[in-house]
Design a protein around this motif. Structure first.
Motif, mmCIF file in Angstrom:
data_model
loop_
_atom_site.group_PDB
_atom_site.id
_atom_site.type_symbol
_atom_site.label_atom_id
_atom_site.label_comp_id
_atom_site.label_asym_id
_atom_site.label_seq_id
_atom_site.Cartn_x
_atom_site.Cartn_y
_atom_site.Cartn_z
ATOM 1 N N THR A 159 0.832 -1.213 0.000
ATOM 2 C CA THR A 159 0.000 0.000 0.000
ATOM 3 C C THR A 159 0.861 1.255 0.000
ATOM 4 O OG1 THR A 159 -1.772 -1.154 1.198
ATOM 5 C CG2 THR A 159 -1.814 1.250 1.218
ATOM 6 N N ILE A 160 1.865 1.277 0.852
ATOM 7 C CA ILE A 160 2.758 2.435 0.921
ATOM 8 C C ILE A 160 3.517 2.607 -0.390
ATOM 9 C CG2 ILE A 160 4.836 3.349 2.035
ATOM 10 C CD1 ILE A 160 3.874 2.140 4.641
ATOM 11 N N GLY A 161 3.960 1.482 -0.975
ATOM 12 C CA GLY A 161 4.688 1.537 -2.240
ATOM 13 C C GLY A 161 3.868 2.186 -3.343
ATOM 14 N N LYS A 162 2.591 1.825 -3.412
ATOM 15 C CA LYS A 162 1.720 2.400 -4.445
ATOM 16 C C LYS A 162 1.481 3.888 -4.199
ATOM 17 C CE LYS A 162 -0.780 -1.845 -5.610
ATOM 18 N NZ LYS A 162 -2.111 -2.523 -5.612
ATOM 19 N N LEU A 163 1.310 4.253 -2.939
ATOM 20 C CA LEU A 163 1.052 5.662 -2.619
ATOM 21 C C LEU A 163 2.271 6.531 -2.901
ATOM 22 C CD1 LEU A 163 -0.973 5.307 0.699
ATOM 23 C CD2 LEU A 163 -1.832 5.934 -1.556
ATOM 24 N N LYS A 164 3.448 6.000 -2.648
ATOM 25 C CA LYS A 164 4.666 6.757 -2.921
ATOM 26 C C LYS A 164 4.824 7.025 -4.410
ATOM 27 C CE LYS A 164 7.567 5.467 1.038
ATOM 28 N NZ LYS A 164 8.776 4.729 1.482
ATOM 29 N N GLN A 165 4.402 6.071 -5.229
ATOM 30 C CA GLN A 165 4.502 6.241 -6.678
ATOM 31 C C GLN A 165 3.540 7.318 -7.176
ATOM 32 O OE1 GLN A 165 3.828 2.380 -8.384
ATOM 33 N NE2 GLN A 165 5.796 1.557 -7.728
ATOM 34 N N LYS A 166 2.385 7.412 -6.508
ATOM 35 C CA LYS A 166 1.378 8.384 -6.944
ATOM 36 C C LYS A 166 1.627 9.777 -6.362
ATOM 37 C CE LYS A 166 -2.299 4.947 -7.482
ATOM 38 N NZ LYS A 166 -3.660 4.516 -7.024
ATOM 39 N N SER A 167 2.436 9.861 -5.281
ATOM 40 C CA SER A 167 2.705 11.141 -4.611
ATOM 41 C C SER A 167 1.414 11.916 -4.347
ATOM 42 C CB SER A 167 3.650 12.008 -5.462
ATOM 43 O OG SER A 167 4.879 11.363 -5.640
ATOM 44 N N PRO A 168 0.543 11.373 -3.526
ATOM 45 C CA PRO A 168 -0.747 12.042 -3.263
ATOM 46 C C PRO A 168 -0.553 13.387 -2.568
ATOM 47 C CG PRO A 168 -0.346 10.289 -1.665
ATOM 48 C CD PRO A 168 0.726 10.159 -2.708
ATOM 49 N N GLU A 169 -1.463 14.300 -2.879
ATOM 50 C CA GLU A 169 -1.370 15.624 -2.264
ATOM 51 C C GLU A 169 -1.910 15.617 -0.843
ATOM 52 O OE1 GLU A 169 -3.342 18.361 -4.771
ATOM 53 O OE2 GLU A 169 -1.940 18.143 -6.442
ATOM 54 N N GLU A 170 -2.773 14.665 -0.538
ATOM 55 C CA GLU A 170 -3.332 14.552 0.805
ATOM 56 C C GLU A 170 -3.047 13.156 1.349
ATOM 57 O OE1 GLU A 170 -7.433 15.452 0.750
ATOM 58 O OE2 GLU A 170 -7.170 17.530 0.087
ATOM 59 N N ILE A 171 -2.902 13.099 2.649
ATOM 60 C CA ILE A 171 -2.659 11.800 3.276
ATOM 61 C C ILE A 171 -3.937 10.972 3.201
ATOM 62 C CG2 ILE A 171 -2.081 10.613 5.422
ATOM 63 C CD1 ILE A 171 -0.443 13.013 6.226
ATOM 64 N N PRO A 172 -3.900 9.822 2.560
ATOM 65 C CA PRO A 172 -5.111 8.996 2.405
ATOM 66 C C PRO A 172 -5.436 8.233 3.690
ATOM 67 C CG PRO A 172 -3.236 7.863 1.484
ATOM 68 C CD PRO A 172 -2.725 9.204 1.940
ATOM 69 N N ASN A 173 -6.552 7.558 3.654
ATOM 70 C CA ASN A 173 -6.952 6.722 4.789
ATOM 71 C C ASN A 173 -6.194 5.398 4.694
ATOM 72 O OD1 ASN A 173 -8.217 5.056 6.680
ATOM 73 N ND2 ASN A 173 -10.160 6.153 6.466
ATOM 74 N N LEU A 174 -5.000 5.372 5.261
ATOM 75 C CA LEU A 174 -4.142 4.189 5.143
ATOM 76 C C LEU A 174 -4.768 2.960 5.795
ATOM 77 C CD1 LEU A 174 -0.582 5.650 5.789
ATOM 78 C CD2 LEU A 174 -1.444 4.663 3.675
ATOM 79 N N LYS A 175 -5.456 3.164 6.903
ATOM 80 C CA LYS A 175 -6.044 2.029 7.619
ATOM 81 C C LYS A 175 -6.985 1.244 6.718
ATOM 82 C CE LYS A 175 -8.753 0.821 11.721
ATOM 83 N NZ LYS A 175 -9.456 1.339 12.928
ATOM 84 N N ASP A 176 -7.855 1.965 6.001
ATOM 85 C CA ASP A 176 -8.814 1.282 5.121
ATOM 86 C C ASP A 176 -8.117 0.616 3.940
ATOM 87 O OD1 ASP A 176 -10.833 2.072 6.766
ATOM 88 O OD2 ASP A 176 -11.528 3.728 5.497
ATOM 89 N N LEU A 177 -7.134 1.319 3.369
ATOM 90 C CA LEU A 177 -6.424 0.767 2.220
ATOM 91 C C LEU A 177 -5.649 -0.498 2.591
ATOM 92 C CD1 LEU A 177 -5.041 4.040 0.572
ATOM 93 C CD2 LEU A 177 -6.902 2.588 -0.275
#
Length: 236
Positions: A78-96
């Motif tokens: 999950t973290i790997g995918k988010l790092k690639q997308k460089s989101p502007e807001e911190i997503p709901n990591l718990k749900d993901l």
């Protein structure tokens, strides 16, 4: 500003993942203790039911280890995918993470727990201790009276290291070919052969395994216990 906070959050999560991985060490320790208890029970002549109860404990530990591995994998992916997308807001990591974890868990098969290295080693240690101590195996009952002396002689022969030609004190077992040797002797032999840029062949006569590696070696607890028990018995 929100985008700048994301790397910091990920860095904190990396530290949490390291802590989760440390938990795996505790699980491994628990499985080692359970194996030791099972061997103690077997050696002391306890009922088979008591020994088998430790098998259930081993399977529970294996399940905990599997679940822990799946959770760590879910977090890392999950973290790997988010790092690639460089989101502007911190997503709901718990749900993901929970979503990915549930997907991984849905593929679980309890039969795989019996195929883990630790459980296989556990069963092998029990089997070897029964064999070395002349105990009946878990196979259907057979008449062992005629073969008792032969079995004892074979067991005593197995106490001798093929390298030192003396009784082993700290035996290790080769996971590949199943042969055991004195730990210090086999490690020295492997190191000496590697220094000469040569392969280390299994020293047991008739064994065709020609590339023994130190990582192949695991403590042969069952054999060590059998040797200790044999040495405590009064000579006939």
């Amino acid at each position: 500003m929100a985008g700048r906070d994301v790397p910091f959050s990920f860095s904190s999560l990396d530290s949490s993942i390291s802590s989760l991985k440390n938990c795996q060490t505790y699980v491994d320790t628990g499985m080692d203790i359970a194996t030791g208890v099972a061997l103690d029970l077997l050696q002391s002549g306890c009922d088979t039911v008591d020994v088998e109860s430790m098998e259930s404990v081993m399977l529970e530990y294996a399940a905990v280890n599997r679940d822990l591995n799946n959770y760590i994998k879910a977090v890392e992916e999950t973290i790997g995918k988010l790092k690639q997308k460089s989101p502007e807001e911190i997503p709901n990591l718990k749900d993901l993470v929970q979503e990915r974890y549930s997907t991984l868990q849905s593929k679980n098969n309890d039969d795989e727990l019996r195929r883990t290295d630790k459980f296989i080693q556990f069963k092998e240690q029990l089997r070897d201790l029964r064999k070395q101590m002349g105990m009946p195996s878990e196979e259907p009952d057979v008449d062992l009276d005629e073969d008792e002396d032969i079995a004892v002689t074979q067991s005593i022969d197995n106490f001798i290291c093929a390298i030192t030609q003396v009784e082993m004190v700290n035996p290790v077992k080769n996971k590949v070919c199943g042969h055991s040797y004195e730990k210090e002797a086999i490690e020295k032999m492997i190191q000496d052969r590697h220094k000469k840029m040569k392969l280390a062949r299994c020293p047991r006569i008739g064994c065709e395994y020609h590339d023994v590696q130190i990582p192949d070696l695991v403590p042969d607890t069952a054999l060590k216990r059998a040797i200790e028990v044999h040495n405590k018995k009064p000579s006939r």
